[in-house]
Motif scaffolding. Sequence first.
Motif, PDB file in Angstrom:
ATOM      1  N   ILE A   1       0.882  -1.168   0.000  1.00 49.00           N
ATOM      2  CA  ILE A   1       0.000   0.000   0.000  1.00 49.00           C
ATOM      3  C   ILE A   1       0.919   1.217   0.000  1.00 49.00           C
ATOM      4  O   ILE A   1       1.769   1.345   0.882  1.00 49.00           O
ATOM      5  CB  ILE A   1      -0.913   0.036   1.247  1.00 49.00           C
ATOM      6  CG1 ILE A   1      -1.890  -1.143   1.224  1.00 49.00           C
ATOM      7  CG2 ILE A   1      -1.662   1.354   1.327  1.00 49.00           C
ATOM      8  CD1 ILE A   1      -2.795  -1.196   2.444  1.00 49.00           C
ATOM      9  N   ILE A   2       0.790   2.081  -1.006  1.00 50.15           N
ATOM     10  CA  ILE A   2       1.602   3.296  -1.011  1.00 50.15           C
ATOM     11  C   ILE A   2       0.713   4.464  -0.614  1.00 50.15           C
ATOM     12  O   ILE A   2      -0.369   4.662  -1.166  1.00 50.15           O
ATOM     13  CB  ILE A   2       2.236   3.546  -2.397  1.00 50.15           C
ATOM     14  CG1 ILE A   2       3.155   2.371  -2.758  1.00 50.15           C
ATOM     15  CG2 ILE A   2       3.035   4.843  -2.385  1.00 50.15           C
ATOM     16  CD1 ILE A   2       3.837   2.512  -4.095  1.00 50.15           C
ATOM     17  N   VAL A   3       1.185   5.194   0.390  1.00 51.50           N
ATOM     18  CA  VAL A   3       0.433   6.334   0.904  1.00 51.50           C
ATOM     19  C   VAL A   3       1.144   7.609   0.480  1.00 51.50           C
ATOM     20  O   VAL A   3       2.369   7.696   0.544  1.00 51.50           O
ATOM     21  CB  VAL A   3       0.354   6.281   2.453  1.00 51.50           C
ATOM     22  CG1 VAL A   3      -0.468   7.432   2.994  1.00 51.50           C
ATOM     23  CG2 VAL A   3      -0.223   4.951   2.911  1.00 51.50           C
ATOM     24  N   ASP A   4       0.363   8.573  -0.020  1.00 49.76           N
ATOM     25  CA  ASP A   4       0.950   9.872  -0.359  1.00 49.76           C
ATOM     26  C   ASP A   4       0.006  10.970   0.092  1.00 49.76           C
ATOM     27  O   ASP A   4      -1.173  10.954  -0.247  1.00 49.76           O
ATOM     28  CB  ASP A   4       1.181   9.951  -1.879  1.00 49.76           C
ATOM     29  CG  ASP A   4       1.826  11.279  -2.264  1.00 49.76           C
ATOM     30  OD1 ASP A   4       2.679  11.756  -1.490  1.00 49.76           O
ATOM     31  OD2 ASP A   4       1.460  11.830  -3.313  1.00 49.76           O
ATOM     32  N   ARG A   5       0.501  11.908   0.806  1.00 52.20           N
ATOM     33  CA  ARG A   5      -0.273  13.022   1.341  1.00 52.20           C
ATOM     34  C   ARG A   5      -1.620  12.565   1.926  1.00 52.20           C
ATOM     35  O   ARG A   5      -2.666  13.103   1.597  1.00 52.20           O
ATOM     36  CB  ARG A   5      -0.476  14.095   0.273  1.00 52.20           C
ATOM     37  CG  ARG A   5       0.746  15.031   0.215  1.00 52.20           C
ATOM     38  CD  ARG A   5       0.697  15.938  -0.973  1.00 52.20           C
ATOM     39  NE  ARG A   5       0.974  15.208  -2.187  1.00 52.20           N
ATOM     40  CZ  ARG A   5       0.828  15.715  -3.410  1.00 52.20           C
ATOM     41  NH1 ARG A   5       0.361  16.920  -3.570  1.00 52.20           N
ATOM     42  NH2 ARG A   5       1.153  15.005  -4.453  1.00 52.20           N
ATOM     43  N   GLY A   6      -1.541  11.553   2.762  1.00 51.45           N
ATOM     44  CA  GLY A   6      -2.731  11.142   3.506  1.00 51.45           C
ATOM     45  C   GLY A   6      -3.738  10.332   2.722  1.00 51.45           C
ATOM     46  O   GLY A   6      -4.857  10.126   3.183  1.00 51.45           O
ATOM     47  N   ARG A   7      -3.386   9.886   1.502  1.00 50.91           N
ATOM     48  CA  ARG A   7      -4.308   9.068   0.715  1.00 50.91           C
ATOM     49  C   ARG A   7      -3.583   7.838   0.201  1.00 50.91           C
ATOM     50  O   ARG A   7      -2.364   7.861   0.014  1.00 50.91           O
ATOM     51  CB  ARG A   7      -4.829   9.857  -0.491  1.00 50.91           C
ATOM     52  CG  ARG A   7      -5.822  10.933  -0.110  1.00 50.91           C
ATOM     53  CD  ARG A   7      -6.000  11.893  -1.267  1.00 50.91           C
ATOM     54  NE  ARG A   7      -6.823  13.012  -0.864  1.00 50.91           N
ATOM     55  CZ  ARG A   7      -8.141  13.073  -1.029  1.00 50.91           C
ATOM     56  NH1 ARG A   7      -8.775  12.067  -1.601  1.00 50.91           N
ATOM     57  NH2 ARG A   7      -8.822  14.114  -0.638  1.00 50.91           N
ATOM     58  N   VAL A   8      -4.354   6.796  -0.057  1.00 48.66           N
ATOM     59  CA  VAL A   8      -3.783   5.595  -0.657  1.00 48.66           C
ATOM     60  C   VAL A   8      -3.668   5.829  -2.157  1.00 48.66           C
ATOM     61  O   VAL A   8      -4.668   6.091  -2.823  1.00 48.66           O
ATOM     62  CB  VAL A   8      -4.667   4.366  -0.382  1.00 48.66           C
ATOM     63  CG1 VAL A   8      -4.144   3.155  -1.136  1.00 48.66           C
ATOM     64  CG2 VAL A   8      -4.717   4.081   1.112  1.00 48.66           C
ATOM     65  N   VAL A   9      -2.447   5.793  -2.703  1.00 48.66           N
ATOM     66  CA  VAL A   9      -2.291   6.015  -4.145  1.00 48.66           C
ATOM     67  C   VAL A   9      -2.013   4.711  -4.883  1.00 48.66           C
ATOM     68  O   VAL A   9      -2.082   4.656  -6.103  1.00 48.66           O
ATOM     69  CB  VAL A   9      -1.169   7.031  -4.444  1.00 48.66           C
ATOM     70  CG1 VAL A   9      -1.569   8.416  -3.939  1.00 48.66           C
ATOM     71  CG2 VAL A   9       0.150   6.596  -3.836  1.00 48.66           C
ATOM     72  N   TYR A  10      -1.654   3.666  -4.139  1.00 51.36           N
ATOM     73  CA  TYR A  10      -1.487   2.364  -4.778  1.00 51.36           C
ATOM     74  C   TYR A  10      -1.821   1.290  -3.764  1.00 51.36           C
ATOM     75  O   TYR A  10      -1.443   1.372  -2.600  1.00 51.36           O
ATOM     76  CB  TYR A  10      -0.049   2.176  -5.283  1.00 51.36           C
ATOM     77  CG  TYR A  10       0.213   0.774  -5.803  1.00 51.36           C
ATOM     78  CD1 TYR A  10      -0.171   0.427  -7.100  1.00 51.36           C
ATOM     79  CD2 TYR A  10       0.816  -0.188  -5.007  1.00 51.36           C
ATOM     80  CE1 TYR A  10       0.046  -0.868  -7.581  1.00 51.36           C
ATOM     81  CE2 TYR A  10       1.044  -1.477  -5.470  1.00 51.36           C
ATOM     82  CZ  TYR A  10       0.652  -1.812  -6.760  1.00 51.36           C
ATOM     83  OH  TYR A  10       0.869  -3.080  -7.228  1.00 51.36           O
ATOM     84  N   HIS A  11      -2.548   0.265  -4.217  1.00 56.67           N
ATOM     85  CA  HIS A  11      -2.853  -0.857  -3.349  1.00 56.67           C
ATOM     86  C   HIS A  11      -2.896  -2.086  -4.247  1.00 56.67           C
ATOM     87  O   HIS A  11      -3.809  -2.242  -5.044  1.00 56.67           O
ATOM     88  CB  HIS A  11      -4.212  -0.640  -2.660  1.00 56.67           C
ATOM     89  CG  HIS A  11      -4.503  -1.678  -1.620  1.00 56.67           C
ATOM     90  ND1 HIS A  11      -5.452  -1.523  -0.655  1.00 56.67           N
ATOM     91  CD2 HIS A  11      -3.942  -2.879  -1.385  1.00 56.67           C
ATOM     92  CE1 HIS A  11      -5.491  -2.590   0.114  1.00 56.67           C
ATOM     93  NE2 HIS A  11      -4.572  -3.432  -0.307  1.00 56.67           N
TER      94      HIS A  11
END
Lengths: 239, 258
Positions: B224-234
């Motif tokens: 799970i990649i998180v960027d600026r408080g959102r999931v951008v990849y799962h």
Amino acid sequence: MGIYSWAWTGLQIDFKSLQNSGGYIADFISRLFPPDLSILDVAWIKLLETIQMSLWGTTIGAIISLPISILSASNLAPWWLRWFANFVQNVVRSIPSIILGLIFVAATGLGAPAGTLALGIYTIGYLGKFYQTAIESVDLYSLEALKVSGASWFQIAQYGVMPQIMPSLWGYTLYMFEYNIRAASVLGVVGAGGIGFELVNYIRGFEYNKATTMMLVLLVVVTAIDIISSQLRRRLEQQ
Amino acid sequence: MNEIDRDSFSPGIVCHQVVSQAKISNRPVLDGINCEIKRGEFVAILGLNGAGKSSLLRSMAGLLPLKSGHVLVNNVSVTPDTLRQARQPLAMLFQGGGLIPQLSALDNVLCGRLSAFSGWQTLQGFPPSERRIGLELLDRLGMAEFANQPTRQLSGGQQQRVAIARALIKSPQILLADEPVTGLDILAIQQVMQILADLHRSGMTIVTVLHDLGLASTYAQTGIIVDRGRVVYHGTSQNLGQEFDRLCDKVDHQLIKY
């Protein structure tokens, strides 16, 4: 810079009187010597009383400080309790020890009990803050780990906080004991027992040589206790 | 479908529109997180510093106050009122171990069992049966000889292994790990990751924040990649390198723009 110059003007230092003061100080000091060793036995008794006052005063203060510090710590107490407990600390801290001495002399009469109680209350103002700082510097993760594992507030305090703060708690308390021996000497001035009472009486009676003996004895004991307690504290830190 | 079957299909952890109370540079640290972690999965959470990956993990353990949204652990909502129940299947590892440095390794392990006893009982110490279980766990992790040593005398890797024993003593179904190998040497990193892999093989759900893409794709199934408080990849952990390059490109562009 501004603060320093502001503080300087507040002192209203008169340089002319400072120039003359050297002579007065020299004269005062010369009258202190030689010390009159004939009162060593009185000094010794009064000194023991001072140490006893400090021991009990520090202990009473430490026992009251612990719950207050827990209630003031940001990692253990909710904000409204913290606010109240910190306020109590500030009130105690803002009363000078001499005033506490006067209050307890009025309450229990002249002598060591008044001084001991005054020291006990005075101690809260400092140990409360020291203990609080120690509690707040406990590793946050270690407490969160206990929280996640389901430990209760009491168990977190017992297993998470206490072992981590005990060494510094003992260190601070020892330091306070040391400090209270000096504070107890001052309390004697208002009649709250201890070596200060005799010291001030000798000075008021112009028996400077006897006063010197008192101060020398105090110096020896304060130094000795400082050496012992700093060694104890070093050992605690290594734990 | 009976109870057990339905249970095994239901997700371990669900985050729905999770927004944190805490803010970072004018936006919530977690800014609308949606994700679902299946039972028995090994998930690595990745992201740049300040992206919110540790906060995401902490929200799953109920350590982060939420502004809105909700987190479910084994279908139990994580709220202040249900914390005890929601945390019951969870255990958590922290960066650096999060041990009590003055307590012995064994006592630290036993701290994981505090919830099974009342404050009055633990005041008198732990019963011998618990101590035996604690010792067995330490032994399984190769730490039996250090059982009576204060943990501040142990190395980083040894401390993390004690922390794992502390997590395991409550027999968790889900293990959350917040940067468990940060600051450890190469050997200790391998040991700790191998233990996590073994636990995963035995059926435990593992959710760990990692910094190392290589470790993530070696050990985890899902990233799970998180960027600026959102999931951008799962998705699968095998594409993490590409996904991360894309993320870094985006950040680079923004830097150039400024």
